[in-house]
Design a protein around this motif. Sequence first.
Motif, PDB file in Angstrom:
ATOM      1  N   ILE A  28       0.842  -1.195   0.000  1.00 41.72           N
ATOM      2  CA  ILE A  28       0.000   0.000   0.000  1.00 41.72           C
ATOM      3  C   ILE A  28       0.881   1.250   0.000  1.00 41.72           C
ATOM      4  CG2 ILE A  28      -1.596   1.355   1.408  1.00 41.72           C
ATOM      5  CD1 ILE A  28      -2.875  -1.302   2.262  1.00 41.72           C
ATOM      6  N   TYR A  29       1.926   1.259   0.809  1.00 43.06           N
ATOM      7  CA  TYR A  29       2.830   2.407   0.853  1.00 43.06           C
ATOM      8  C   TYR A  29       3.560   2.591  -0.475  1.00 43.06           C
ATOM      9  CZ  TYR A  29       6.489   5.584   2.348  1.00 43.06           C
ATOM     10  OH  TYR A  29       7.328   6.655   2.446  1.00 43.06           O
ATOM     11  N   VAL A  30       4.055   1.503  -1.035  1.00 41.91           N
ATOM     12  CA  VAL A  30       4.758   1.588  -2.320  1.00 41.91           C
ATOM     13  C   VAL A  30       3.813   2.074  -3.414  1.00 41.91           C
ATOM     14  CG1 VAL A  30       5.860   0.201  -4.131  1.00 41.91           C
ATOM     15  CG2 VAL A  30       6.514  -0.118  -1.737  1.00 41.91           C
ATOM     16  N   GLY A  31       2.595   1.571  -3.428  1.00 40.92           N
ATOM     17  CA  GLY A  31       1.616   2.006  -4.417  1.00 40.92           C
ATOM     18  C   GLY A  31       1.246   3.470  -4.262  1.00 40.92           C
ATOM     19  N   PHE A  32       1.099   3.917  -3.014  1.00 46.62           N
ATOM     20  CA  PHE A  32       0.791   5.319  -2.763  1.00 46.62           C
ATOM     21  C   PHE A  32       1.923   6.226  -3.244  1.00 46.62           C
ATOM     22  CE2 PHE A  32       1.005   9.029   0.079  1.00 46.62           C
ATOM     23  CZ  PHE A  32      -0.205   9.625  -0.242  1.00 46.62           C
ATOM     24  N   MET A  33       3.155   5.855  -2.938  1.00 46.17           N
ATOM     25  CA  MET A  33       4.296   6.661  -3.372  1.00 46.17           C
ATOM     26  C   MET A  33       4.431   6.659  -4.896  1.00 46.17           C
ATOM     27  SD  MET A  33       5.257   8.093  -0.717  1.00 46.17           S
ATOM     28  CE  MET A  33       6.638   8.964  -1.390  1.00 46.17           C
ATOM     29  N   ALA A  34       4.166   5.527  -5.530  1.00 49.84           N
ATOM     30  CA  ALA A  34       4.206   5.466  -6.991  1.00 49.84           C
ATOM     31  C   ALA A  34       3.140   6.376  -7.589  1.00 49.84           C
ATOM     32  CB  ALA A  34       4.015   4.026  -7.464  1.00 49.84           C
ATOM     33  N   LEU A  35       1.971   6.401  -6.982  1.00 46.49           N
ATOM     34  CA  LEU A  35       0.904   7.279  -7.449  1.00 46.49           C
ATOM     35  C   LEU A  35       1.289   8.747  -7.292  1.00 46.49           C
ATOM     36  CD1 LEU A  35      -2.006   7.430  -8.527  1.00 46.49           C
ATOM     37  CD2 LEU A  35      -2.764   7.479  -6.146  1.00 46.49           C
ATOM     38  N   VAL A  36       1.911   9.110  -6.187  1.00 40.68           N
ATOM     39  CA  VAL A  36       2.356  10.488  -5.975  1.00 40.68           C
ATOM     40  C   VAL A  36       3.387  10.878  -7.033  1.00 40.68           C
ATOM     41  CG1 VAL A  36       3.656  11.978  -4.395  1.00 40.68           C
ATOM     42  CG2 VAL A  36       1.815  10.537  -3.524  1.00 40.68           C
ATOM     43  N   PHE A  37       4.354  10.008  -7.295  1.00 36.82           N
ATOM     44  CA  PHE A  37       5.367  10.309  -8.305  1.00 36.82           C
ATOM     45  C   PHE A  37       4.759  10.388  -9.703  1.00 36.82           C
ATOM     46  CE2 PHE A  37       8.548   8.607  -5.172  1.00 36.82           C
ATOM     47  CZ  PHE A  37       9.191   9.822  -4.982  1.00 36.82           C
ATOM     48  N   LEU A  38       3.804   9.535  -9.990  1.00 40.12           N
ATOM     49  CA  LEU A  38       3.136   9.573 -11.289  1.00 40.12           C
ATOM     50  C   LEU A  38       2.378  10.879 -11.482  1.00 40.12           C
ATOM     51  CD1 LEU A  38       2.369   8.074 -13.906  1.00 40.12           C
ATOM     52  CD2 LEU A  38       0.374   7.207 -12.676  1.00 40.12           C
ATOM     53  N   ILE A  39       1.669  11.317 -10.457  1.00 39.89           N
ATOM     54  CA  ILE A  39       0.942  12.587 -10.541  1.00 39.89           C
ATOM     55  C   ILE A  39       1.920  13.749 -10.710  1.00 39.89           C
ATOM     56  CG2 ILE A  39      -0.482  14.205  -9.217  1.00 39.89           C
ATOM     57  CD1 ILE A  39      -1.928  11.717  -8.071  1.00 39.89           C
ATOM     58  N   ALA A  40       3.014  13.742  -9.967  1.00 30.21           N
ATOM     59  CA  ALA A  40       4.018  14.803 -10.092  1.00 30.21           C
ATOM     60  C   ALA A  40       4.628  14.809 -11.492  1.00 30.21           C
ATOM     61  CB  ALA A  40       5.105  14.626  -9.042  1.00 30.21           C
ATOM     62  N   PHE A  41       4.868  13.640 -12.047  1.00 27.99           N
ATOM     63  CA  PHE A  41       5.432  13.521 -13.393  1.00 27.99           C
ATOM     64  C   PHE A  41       4.457  14.072 -14.436  1.00 27.99           C
ATOM     65  CE2 PHE A  41       6.229  10.973 -17.261  1.00 27.99           C
ATOM     66  CZ  PHE A  41       7.526  11.385 -17.513  1.00 27.99           C
ATOM     67  N   VAL A  42       3.184  13.731 -14.323  1.00 30.03           N
ATOM     68  CA  VAL A  42       2.174  14.211 -15.269  1.00 30.03           C
ATOM     69  C   VAL A  42       2.030  15.719 -15.164  1.00 30.03           C
ATOM     70  CG1 VAL A  42      -0.296  14.151 -15.791  1.00 30.03           C
ATOM     71  CG2 VAL A  42       0.947  12.023 -15.411  1.00 30.03           C
ATOM     72  N   VAL A  43       2.029  16.237 -13.944  1.00 26.88           N
ATOM     73  CA  VAL A  43       1.914  17.683 -13.764  1.00 26.88           C
ATOM     74  C   VAL A  43       3.114  18.393 -14.373  1.00 26.88           C
ATOM     75  CG1 VAL A  43       1.919  19.524 -12.023  1.00 26.88           C
ATOM     76  CG2 VAL A  43       0.398  17.568 -11.776  1.00 26.88           C
ATOM     77  N   ALA A  44       4.305  17.840 -14.186  1.00 31.39           N
ATOM     78  CA  ALA A  44       5.515  18.441 -14.754  1.00 31.39           C
ATOM     79  C   ALA A  44       5.461  18.438 -16.278  1.00 31.39           C
ATOM     80  CB  ALA A  44       6.750  17.688 -14.260  1.00 31.39           C
ATOM     81  N   ILE A  45       4.966  17.371 -16.865  1.00 30.09           N
ATOM     82  CA  ILE A  45       4.861  17.305 -18.318  1.00 30.09           C
ATOM     83  C   ILE A  45       3.822  18.308 -18.822  1.00 30.09           C
ATOM     84  CG2 ILE A  45       4.047  15.863 -20.234  1.00 30.09           C
ATOM     85  CD1 ILE A  45       5.414  13.514 -18.901  1.00 30.09           C
ATOM     86  N   ILE A  46       2.703  18.418 -18.141  1.00 28.96           N
ATOM     87  CA  ILE A  46       1.648  19.352 -18.566  1.00 28.96           C
ATOM     88  C   ILE A  46       2.132  20.801 -18.458  1.00 28.96           C
ATOM     89  CG2 ILE A  46      -0.623  20.272 -17.934  1.00 28.96           C
ATOM     90  CD1 ILE A  46      -1.439  17.394 -17.251  1.00 28.96           C
ATOM     91  N   GLU A  47       2.888  21.128 -17.427  1.00 29.71           N
ATOM     92  CA  GLU A  47       3.387  22.493 -17.264  1.00 29.71           C
ATOM     93  C   GLU A  47       4.423  22.851 -18.298  1.00 29.71           C
ATOM     94  OE1 GLU A  47       4.654  23.154 -13.279  1.00 29.71           O
ATOM     95  OE2 GLU A  47       2.602  23.238 -12.509  1.00 29.71           O
ATOM     96  N   ASP A  48       5.156  21.874 -18.845  1.00 33.00           N
ATOM     97  CA  ASP A  48       6.157  22.141 -19.872  1.00 33.00           C
ATOM     98  C   ASP A  48       5.522  22.432 -21.209  1.00 33.00           C
ATOM     99  OD1 ASP A  48       8.332  22.019 -18.254  1.00 33.00           O
ATOM    100  OD2 ASP A  48       8.825  19.936 -18.730  1.00 33.00           O
ATOM    101  N   VAL A  49       4.308  21.961 -21.436  1.00 31.74           N
ATOM    102  CA  VAL A  49       3.648  22.142 -22.725  1.00 31.74           C
ATOM    103  C   VAL A  49       2.999  23.456 -22.803  1.00 31.74           C
ATOM    104  CG1 VAL A  49       1.742  21.347 -24.174  1.00 31.74           C
ATOM    105  CG2 VAL A  49       3.165  19.705 -22.967  1.00 31.74           C
TER     106      VAL A  49
END
Length: 55
Positions: A34-55
């Motif tokens: 559960i902890y690993v999945g939660f952290m992966a989800l946080v990193f995925l959201i941060a990655f998507v936000v970073a990509i969207i802000e670059d566009v």
Amino acid sequence: MKWLMIVLTAIFVMAKLMNVIAWSWWLVLLPVWIYVGFMALVFLIAFVVAIIEDV
């Protein structure tokens, strides 16, 4: 949150090894996943936000 998962996992592993509970190992280690999945989800959201802000 991390400490809660560590404590829960340690308690569940000790209980499993002492035959106090008869759970399968995937259930004993579920707090870790559960902890690993939660952290992966946080990193995925941060990655998507970073990509969207670059566009």
